[in-house]
Write a protein that holds these residues in place. Structure first.
Motif, short mmCIF file in Angstrom:
data_model
loop_
_atom_site.label_atom_id
_atom_site.label_comp_id
_atom_site.label_asym_id
_atom_site.label_seq_id
_atom_site.Cartn_x
_atom_site.Cartn_y
_atom_site.Cartn_z
N ALA A 212 5.08 -2.73 -3.94
CA ALA A 212 5.48 -1.66 -4.86
C ALA A 212 4.52 -1.53 -6.03
CB ALA A 212 6.90 -1.91 -5.36
N GLY A 213 3.97 -2.66 -6.49
CA GLY A 213 3.08 -2.60 -7.65
C GLY A 213 1.62 -2.83 -7.33
N GLY A 214 1.28 -3.04 -6.04
CA GLY A 214 -0.11 -3.31 -5.67
C GLY A 214 -0.58 -4.67 -6.14
N HIS A 215 0.33 -5.64 -6.24
CA HIS A 215 0.00 -6.95 -6.78
C HIS A 215 -0.60 -7.88 -5.72
CE1 HIS A 215 2.20 -5.91 -10.41
NE2 HIS A 215 3.24 -5.56 -9.66
N ASN A 216 -1.54 -8.72 -6.14
CA ASN A 216 -2.05 -9.78 -5.28
C ASN A 216 -0.98 -10.86 -5.15
OD1 ASN A 216 -4.57 -8.45 -5.19
ND2 ASN A 216 -5.16 -9.41 -7.12
N ILE A 217 -0.92 -11.50 -3.96
CA ILE A 217 0.14 -12.48 -3.72
C ILE A 217 -0.41 -13.63 -2.90
CG2 ILE A 217 0.91 -11.16 -1.68
CD1 ILE A 217 3.75 -12.15 -2.22
N ILE A 218 0.07 -14.84 -3.20
CA ILE A 218 -0.30 -16.03 -2.42
C ILE A 218 0.96 -16.71 -1.93
CG2 ILE A 218 -0.48 -17.48 -4.50
CD1 ILE A 218 -2.72 -19.02 -3.02
N LEU A 219 0.96 -17.09 -0.65
CA LEU A 219 2.10 -17.76 -0.01
C LEU A 219 1.75 -19.22 0.22
CD1 LEU A 219 2.80 -15.01 2.71
CD2 LEU A 219 3.79 -15.17 0.41
N LEU A 230 4.43 -13.15 8.00
CA LEU A 230 4.85 -12.29 6.90
C LEU A 230 3.70 -11.43 6.39
CD1 LEU A 230 7.00 -14.97 5.07
CD2 LEU A 230 7.89 -12.78 5.90
N ALA A 231 2.52 -12.02 6.27
CA ALA A 231 1.37 -11.29 5.75
C ALA A 231 1.01 -10.11 6.65
CB ALA A 231 0.17 -12.23 5.61
N LYS A 232 1.09 -10.31 7.96
CA LYS A 232 0.72 -9.23 8.89
C LYS A 232 1.69 -8.05 8.83
CE LYS A 232 -1.83 -11.97 12.30
NZ LYS A 232 -1.89 -12.47 13.70
N ARG A 233 2.86 -8.28 8.27
CA ARG A 233 3.84 -7.21 8.19
C ARG A 233 3.77 -6.45 6.87
NH1 ARG A 233 5.06 -10.32 12.06
NH2 ARG A 233 6.50 -9.72 13.74
N LEU A 234 2.94 -6.89 5.96
CA LEU A 234 2.86 -6.23 4.65
C LEU A 234 2.35 -4.79 4.74
CD1 LEU A 234 3.21 -6.41 1.61
CD2 LEU A 234 0.92 -7.37 1.45
N PRO A 235 1.32 -4.46 5.54
CA PRO A 235 0.87 -3.06 5.60
C PRO A 235 1.97 -2.09 6.00
CG PRO A 235 -0.77 -4.49 6.63
CD PRO A 235 0.45 -5.34 6.35
N GLY A 236 2.95 -2.58 6.78
CA GLY A 236 4.03 -1.71 7.25
C GLY A 236 4.97 -1.25 6.16
N ILE A 237 4.95 -1.91 4.98
CA ILE A 237 5.83 -1.48 3.89
C ILE A 237 5.06 -0.84 2.74
CG2 ILE A 237 7.54 -3.24 4.47
CD1 ILE A 237 6.60 -4.83 2.01
N PRO A 239 3.10 2.18 0.84
CA PRO A 239 3.31 3.64 0.88
C PRO A 239 2.19 4.33 1.65
CG PRO A 239 2.54 2.94 -1.29
CD PRO A 239 2.83 1.69 -0.53
N PRO A 240 2.43 5.52 2.18
CA PRO A 240 1.39 6.25 2.91
C PRO A 240 0.19 6.51 2.01
CG PRO A 240 3.54 7.29 3.19
CD PRO A 240 3.70 6.26 2.11
N MET A 241 -0.99 6.57 2.63
CA MET A 241 -2.20 6.88 1.86
C MET A 241 -2.21 8.35 1.45
SD MET A 241 -5.54 4.75 3.09
CE MET A 241 -5.67 5.22 4.80
N THR A 242 -2.80 8.63 0.30
CA THR A 242 -3.06 10.01 -0.10
C THR A 242 -4.30 10.50 0.65
OG1 THR A 242 -4.48 9.36 -1.95
CG2 THR A 242 -2.11 9.55 -2.38
N LYS A 413 10.65 2.78 2.04
CA LYS A 413 11.24 3.87 1.26
C LYS A 413 11.40 3.46 -0.20
CE LYS A 413 13.73 6.07 5.10
NZ LYS A 413 15.06 6.37 5.69
N ARG A 414 11.86 2.23 -0.44
CA ARG A 414 12.02 1.77 -1.82
C ARG A 414 10.65 1.59 -2.49
NH1 ARG A 414 15.86 -1.69 0.69
NH2 ARG A 414 14.48 -3.49 0.48
N VAL A 415 9.69 1.05 -1.72
CA VAL A 415 8.34 0.86 -2.26
C VAL A 415 7.73 2.20 -2.65
CG1 VAL A 415 5.99 0.18 -1.65
CG2 VAL A 415 7.91 -1.30 -1.04
N THR A 416 7.88 3.19 -1.78
CA THR A 416 7.32 4.52 -2.05
C THR A 416 7.97 5.16 -3.27
OG1 THR A 416 6.89 4.82 0.33
CG2 THR A 416 6.89 6.80 -1.05
#
Length: 511
Positions: A212-219, A230-237, A239-242, A413-416
């Motif tokens: 939602a915020g474009g933040h870097n994250i480490i697991l 989990l990391a491989k599923r991140l692109p799926g949530i 928002p669509p590209m402009t 949807k929530r992220v967008t």
């Protein structure tokens, strides 16, 4: 006779028009000047064979070819076609009347067929800017170039198609694509959906905040806890590209030669380089600079699995791109800048053995070994990662549960919705689009704390000995948590959750 043909050179992600001047005079010889590289110098052999196999020939005279501007180094085999066209026009074998109205690029095979080139989209954009009527290139590149409207894009398979066009013997229909269909494809990640993830609700929450915020994250977690899954599923949530983001991303992949038959890249990229990657492969560069993994991940996700296994010097070169969202490659004679606005997702084991802080596994690694392992990641690099999350193994009961969890579509949807709030907030800024990009001034403006929130943050800063950069990261993450809740004001609830995402700042991790 002198003839001018127009080609193009790509530097960084932008194209520069190259004038290929061909002069045929009395004498014998083949002279190619204008700082060509070896691939261009060898073009005479490819051109001679291609023309002969298609009923034409090199004139037995003095051929002088100048590639202007002469002080700009040219590279690659994509100049074969314009040089061949120029030689035939200058020697009177084809009509030169309208050649200067077109941009022409393509590598020739010995039978005259055309091979794909790099940077077709950038070249098409430049050709349109400079008022060319059309652009000839390999049919394999035509879809990416046809994204540019306002210029005719001709995809050809053989040099004869181009020659017949200029001779008036045949016509070639320009390629047209429906940009709306290319861009508004449904977001589909069927292989990687959060609905398939059992348990890990707190981790999915942190990844939703990161998206939602474009933040870097480490697991951080032991082997088998699901970090990579989990990391491989991140692109799926995400928002669509402009349209602007799609064009930027496509240009970079076009320059790197990563686009095959596709036109516009409409899905956010996911790049996962191996830990043995060099610094050059990560940030870009080389004798003939090419974009690296961090630029190929532009507007998408860069996943670094087993972060401490990367060489420290490789990780350190990412510090500037993470901060500036672009990477600058400097050489003695030129400087190139590639965009690199990406989300960094990293994963790591908590110790060399992998099971430190796991209550169900014996500790077999000494404190000194653990410290040596973790010290491969510098404090300044960790400061640039907004969210630190511990990932615990999933209990058997959760794994055996057949109930599907919340899907990626629902989370997206929530992220967008949160991103729309941020877009409205930063509508007057050209370079800031989401919370992770906020400057210090914007943090002070949009992250105002009440007394209880300020007291809570002060206590956390003192106990965890956080840096000033970590302070800003907490406020940015808290702002995103508030946006997901559609809250205008930051509260202590948002601050306390953001503080939880600084695991590596707590005592017992990094000393």
């Amino acid at each position: 006779m002198l003839v001018k043909v127009f080609g193009s050179a790509v530097f960084g992600v932008d194209a520069t028009t190259i004038i290929i001047e061909v002069n045929i005079d009395k004498g014998i010889g083949y002279h190619l000047v204008g700082l060509p590289d070896n691939a261009i110098k060898e073009s005479s052999y490819r051109i001679a064979a291609a023309l002969k196999n298609n009923g034409y020939q090199l004139p037995g005279k003095k051929i002088t070819i100048n590639m202007a501007p002469a002080d700009l180094r040219k590279e690659g085999s994509a100049y074969d076609l314009p040089i061949a066209i120029g030689i035939l026009a200058a020697s009177g074998q084809i009509k030169p009347d309208s050649i200067d109205q077109y941009m022409i690029m393509g590598e020739l095979s010995l039978d005259g067929s055309l091979q794909p080139i790099r940077g077709a989209l950038s070249i098409a954009i430049k050709a349109k800017e400079e008022g060319f009527k059309g652009f000839f290139l390999s049919k394999q590149n035509v879809k990416e170039a046809a994204v540019v409207s306002g210029i005719d894009i001709y995809g050809v398979e053989n040099v004869m198609e181009v020659l017949d066009f200029f001779e008036g013997k045949s016509t070639i229909l320009p390629e047209t694509i429906n940009i709306e269909d290319e861009f508004y494809k449904p977001l589909d990640y069927p292989e990687f959906d959060f609905a398939e993830v059992r348990g890990q609700e707190s981790i999915k929450r942190s990844m939703e905040i990161a998206a939602a915020g474009g933040h870097n994250i480490i697991l951080i977690g032991p082997p088998g806890s699901g970090k990579t899954m989990l990391a491989k599923r991140l692109p799926g949530i995400l928002p669509p590209m402009t349209m602007k983001e799609a064009l930027e991303t496509t240009k970079i992949h076009s320059v790197a030669g990563k686009i095959k038959e596709a036109g516009l890249i409409s899905l956010r990229p996911f790049r996962s380089p191996h830990h043995s990657s060099s610094a050059v492969s990560l940030v870009g560069g080389g004798s003939y600079p090419q974009p690296g993994e961090i630029s190929l991940a532009h507007n998408g996700v860069l996943f670094l699995d087993e972060l401490p296994e990367f060489k420290r010097e490789v990780l350190e070169v990412m510090r500037q791109p993470l901060e500036d969202r672009e990477v600058t490659i400097s050489r003695a004679k030129f400087t190139i800048t590639y965009p690199s606005s990406f989300m960094l997702v990293a994963s790591m084991n908590p110790s060399p053995g992998g099971y430190f802080n796991d209550p169900d596994a014996p500790v077999t690694t000494s404190a000194a070994e653990i410290q040596r392992y973790l010290s491969k990641i510098s404090g300044p690099l960790l400061d640039r990662i907004d969210i630190h999350v511990e990932v615990a193994p999933v209990p058997f009961e959760k794994l055996a549960d057949s109930t599907n969890a919340e899907s990626s579509t629902s989370i997206r949807k929530r992220v967008t919705a949160a991103r729309k709030i941020q877009s409205e907030r930063f509508r007057d800024s050209e370079s800031i689009h989401y919370n992770a990009q906020m400057t210090t001034r914007q943090i002070r403006e949009y992250c105002v704390l009440d007394d209880s929130s300020l007291s809570l943050l002060k206590t956390a800063m003192e106990r965890l000995n956080l840096s000033a950069r970590a302070y800003d990261r907490i406020l940015k993450v808290a702002r995103t948590i508030a946006d997901l809740a559609a809250s205008e004001q930051l509260t202590s609830v948002h601050i306390s959750e953001a503080i939880q995402y600084r695991s590596l700042d707590r005592e017992g991790w990094l000393g």
